[in-house]
Design an enzyme around this catalytic site. Structure first.
Site, PDB file in Angstrom:
ATOM      1  N   GLU A 299       0.836  -1.203   0.000  1.00  0.00           N
ATOM      2  CA  GLU A 299       0.000   0.000   0.000  1.00  0.00           C
ATOM      3  C   GLU A 299       0.873   1.258   0.000  1.00  0.00           C
ATOM      4  O   GLU A 299       0.687   2.174  -0.802  1.00  0.00           O
ATOM      5  CB  GLU A 299      -0.902  -0.015   1.245  1.00  0.00           C
ATOM      6  N   ASP A 303       1.124   4.029  -3.070  1.00  0.00           N
ATOM      7  CA  ASP A 303       0.681   5.411  -2.855  1.00  0.00           C
ATOM      8  C   ASP A 303       1.807   6.403  -3.117  1.00  0.00           C
ATOM      9  O   ASP A 303       1.607   7.437  -3.766  1.00  0.00           O
ATOM     10  CB  ASP A 303       0.153   5.584  -1.421  1.00  0.00           C
ATOM     11  N   SER A 517      -7.217   2.516  -3.679  1.00  0.00           N
ATOM     12  CA  SER A 517      -5.918   2.901  -3.144  1.00  0.00           C
ATOM     13  C   SER A 517      -5.056   3.564  -4.185  1.00  0.00           C
ATOM     14  O   SER A 517      -4.209   4.394  -3.868  1.00  0.00           O
ATOM     15  CB  SER A 517      -5.149   1.656  -2.716  1.00  0.00           C
ATOM     16  N   ASP A 562     -16.161  12.484 -18.098  1.00  0.00           N
ATOM     17  CA  ASP A 562     -17.350  11.856 -17.528  1.00  0.00           C
ATOM     18  C   ASP A 562     -17.333  10.358 -17.841  1.00  0.00           C
ATOM     19  O   ASP A 562     -17.134   9.963 -18.982  1.00  0.00           O
ATOM     20  CB  ASP A 562     -18.603  12.511 -18.134  1.00  0.00           C
ATOM     21  N   ILE A 563     -17.513   9.542 -16.809  1.00  0.00           N
ATOM     22  CA  ILE A 563     -17.541   8.085 -16.996  1.00  0.00           C
ATOM     23  C   ILE A 563     -19.006   7.661 -16.999  1.00  0.00           C
ATOM     24  O   ILE A 563     -19.737   7.936 -16.039  1.00  0.00           O
ATOM     25  CB  ILE A 563     -16.787   7.357 -15.861  1.00  0.00           C
ATOM     26  N   GLY A 581     -22.948  12.996 -16.127  1.00  0.00           N
ATOM     27  CA  GLY A 581     -22.886  13.871 -14.951  1.00  0.00           C
ATOM     28  C   GLY A 581     -22.489  13.078 -13.720  1.00  0.00           C
ATOM     29  O   GLY A 581     -21.930  11.971 -13.816  1.00  0.00           O
ATOM     30  N   ASP A 583     -22.435  10.638 -10.640  1.00  0.00           N
ATOM     31  CA  ASP A 583     -23.092   9.389 -10.258  1.00  0.00           C
ATOM     32  C   ASP A 583     -22.374   8.784  -9.062  1.00  0.00           C
ATOM     33  O   ASP A 583     -21.241   9.155  -8.745  1.00  0.00           O
ATOM     34  CB  ASP A 583     -23.114   8.407 -11.445  1.00  0.00           C
TER      35      ASP A 583
END
Ligand code: NAG
Ligand code: NAG
Ligand code: NAG
Ligand code: NAG
Ligand code: NAG
Ligand code: NAG
Length: 611
Positions: A299, A303, A517, A562-563, A581, A583
């Site tokens: 992790e 990061d 993550s 936008d996905i 938009g 979600d």
């Protein structure tokens, strides 16, 4: 609630009568221990614990008002962040709370000079044996164990306070807090991926939204720093390298540390200019920084490698905060420490110039965090926001379900004694004062199925997201998931970023890793580049992002990719759908850095858009 002066006087006259009132205790807080925790044995009476007593902050509403004004791009005070002193003054408790709590502690034989007081005086810290804590709080502590995480804690499920102290103490921990913070890295992991074939003859993939940009074909299977810069339209932008004061940071918990040798391999692989540079490690409360290669944390490596790879040469810091060490009953020193977020927050709030962008990829199910504690921690995040710090958090890896990325083994049951089926929000993603980052995958981008999203059961919907979230809810068929979520809650995520097949180095080898993550440090990386652009122009940093994000989402939606494909299953349901938009799977989508930079490179970001 502001105590008026007559009330102060009245309290003053009560102080003399305190000892007699001691015996009237009522319950301050009770919880059901989260699933998986078992009571083992009574806690030894001489085991020492460090109690943190949170005093009420009667002026918090004023701080919140300042926070929203300086974070709202439509407000004339946009960017006029508060100083440390101003924030400390606004969260200070009423003096009577300090006096009455001090007096109560002294009546239990605790001397004044053994009481610690936070800089803003809103926390009193004492070390006491369990036996005394049990008397003070009229409770019984037990050793509890959690098999899955192999951890033990000294906790109680309920505690009481003398009646007259209830309004002078918000919370005391450790008492009822059983959370086990986990990293939001999903378990998908492959040990030795081939080097991405960037030299292949496959044509680059055209990305419609990033102003006609192109992305290497390899990015569809392996994400690197240059994939992200291509996808998010940041190719060619070079940050000032600290000359403008810009800094980025990543927090680490659970005894994980980031390995510098792995970082160098990563840089050689993906950011050659950064080879032989590193980041600063700051250990909070004895957090580990053991550079033994075999003990690096996946992790922490993920990061830092991506957040710092994206933002190189921006000065970077990794905060490693110690968690709860294993419980050892027979030693008298305080081993059973508090919750690590609190310790990190206390530390960072005490800094004069905290990094302007900070990413965290740790969290827990909201329902396992006692409301008093979640609220207090969330309010601490607000303090950082008011001082101009942008905070990003992973939205979670369980879709609408609990943190378990495997929908088949999710436990979507309420912890309130009813054991009802319900979507499980993640915390701190559900705190309205942080930016929650969901996940996408592939090129062109679609939502990743584990992207944590939904609605808080604890925090009401903040006004900045009223319009966007209402529009989303209005599109749901009537009765959709009725009773499974709180449509009036703070909705998340706010935005998203890639979260799958990230090529990192771990223990000297390249591996692929994913999870939200990966999304949080990625989004934070681009926020830091935006801050860099602003600071280089003499503008203040972005600070608390959400009011700006939702304003841009409404006014200049092309600044986000936008996905609109994908959903986030969990709890035996298909979850929510990605849609045009905002979600509850990917928020407004992924960043279009070039466009966002245009928007934020002026003092009043949306003034530019409207002209
Ligand atoms: C569980 O924790 C104990 C004490 O910290 C340790 O000795 C033991 O090896 C751990 N077990 C596993 C399965 O990790
Ligand atoms: C990327 O991979 C996904 C999943 O395999 C596939 O659906 C998509 O078509 C690929 N994109 C391109 C441009 O080939
Ligand atoms: C990095 O440092 C090593 C050892 O000092 C040196 O040999 C190497 O040339 C340096 N690489 C770069 C890219 O500066
Ligand atoms: C790191 O951990 C290993 C294994 O636990 C230990 O042998 C080593 O001494 C530690 N190194 C440091 C610098 O603490
Ligand atoms: C809650 O309900 C589920 C489904 O009925 C069951 O599997 C689980 O054991 C219950 N848990 C508790 C703590 O009662
Ligand atoms: C998601 O989209 C599918 C296909 O259009 C639809 O059947 C389903 O009802 C939608 N789910 C939600 C929660 O809106």
């Amino acid at each position: 609630m502001f105590l008026s002066s007559w009330f102060v006087l009245a309290l003053g006259t009560l102080v003399g009568a305190l000892p007699k009132r001691e015996c009237v205790h009522t319950v301050k807080e009770s919880v059901n221990p989260p699933r998986g925790w078992a009571k083992v044995q009574p806690a030894p009476a001489d085991h020492v614990i460090e109690l943190r007593i949170g005093l009420p902050q009667p002026n918090f509403a004023t701080l919140e008002k300042h926070l929203y004004e300086v974070s709202d791009p439509y407000h004339e005070r946009y960017g006029a962040h508060l100083s440390k002193e101003e924030v400390d003054a606004l969260v200070a408790p009423h003096p009577d709370s300090i006096d009455l709590v001090t007096e109560w502690l002294m009546s239990h034989g605790i001397s004044e000079d053994s009481m610690g007081l936070s800089p803003a005086q809103d926390w009193v810290v004492i070390k006491v044996p369990v036996g005394l804590a049990e008397k003070m709080l009229n409770t019984e502590y037990h050793v509890w164990s959690h098999e899955a995480s192999n951890s033990s804690l000294v906790r109680t499920t309920t505690y009481s306070l003398p009646d007259y102290l209830h309004e002078h103490i918000d919370l005391i921990q450790p008492t009822t807090l059983f959370s086990t913070w986990r990293g939001m890295k999903s378990t998908i992991h492959s040990s030795q991926p081939a080097k991405p074939d960037t030299m292949s003859s496959a044509p680059p993939i055209k990305v419609p939204s990033a102003s006609g940009g192109e992305v290497d074909a390899s990015c569809n299977t392996t994400i690197t720093v240059s994939c992200l810069k291509q996808l998010y339209n940041a190719v060619g932008f070079t940050p000032a390298g600290g000359k403008n004061g810009n800094q980025i940071a990543v927090t680490g918990y659970l005894e994980q540390f980031a390995n510098i040798a792995d970082l160098e391999l990563f840089y050689a692989d993906q950011v050659p200019a950064a080879v032989n540079t590193s980041f600063e490690v700051i250990s909070v409360n004895g957090g580990e920084n053991n550079q033994t290669l075999s003990e690096a944390g996946d992790e922490a490596n993920l990061d830092t490698q991506f957040a710092f790879g994206i933002t190189f040469p921006t000065p970077a810091t990794f905060f490693t905060t110690a968690g709860s060490p294993p419980f050892i009953p027979d030693i008298g020193t305080p081993t059973d420490t508090n919750e690590p977020y609190l310790q990190w927050l206390e530390f960072i709030l005490d800094q004069r110039d905290p990094p302007q962008t900070i990413s965290t990829s740790y969290g827990d199910d909201e329902q396992t965090v006692p409301p008093s504690f979640a609220t207090r921690v969330c309010n601490l995040f607000a303090q950082l926001g008011a001082r101009g710090v942008s905070l990003t958090f992973s939205s979670g890896d369980g879709g609408v379900g609990d943190g378990d990325p495997d929908p088949a083994t999710q436990e979507c049951f309420t912890n309130d004694g009813r054991n009802a089926t319900r979507f499980i929000a993640g915390f701190p993603a559900s705190c309205p004062f942080v930016t929650a980052v969901g996940g996408t995958t592939f090129v062109p981008e679609v939502a990743i199925s584990f992207s944590g999203g939904g609605f808080s059961d604890l925090f009401p919907r903040p006004s900045y997201q009223e319009k966007a979230v209402t529009a989303f809810l209005d599109e749901l068929a009537p009765g959709t998931y009725e009773g499974l979520f709180n449509p009036n809650g703070r909705a998340f995520p706010d935005v998203s970023a890639q979260s799958n097949n990230f090529r990192i180095f771990l223990e000297g080898e390249p591996v692929l890793i994913g999870g939200t993550s990966a999304s949080s440090p990625t989004f934070a990386g681009f926020v830091s580049l935006l801050n860099d652009a602003r600071l280089s122009k003499g503008l203040p940093p972005l600070g608390f992002l959400n009011p700006l994000i939702y304003a841009i989402g409404a006014e200049e939606p092309s600044a986000f990719n936008d996905i609109t494909v994908g959903n986030n299953p969990g709890c035996g349901t298909p979850g929510f759908n990605s849609s045009v938009g905002w979600d509850a799977v990917t928020g407004f989508g992924t960043p279009n850095f070039g466009k966002l930079k245009e928007v934020v490179s002026v003092k009043n970001p949306l003034g530019l858009v409207q002209s």
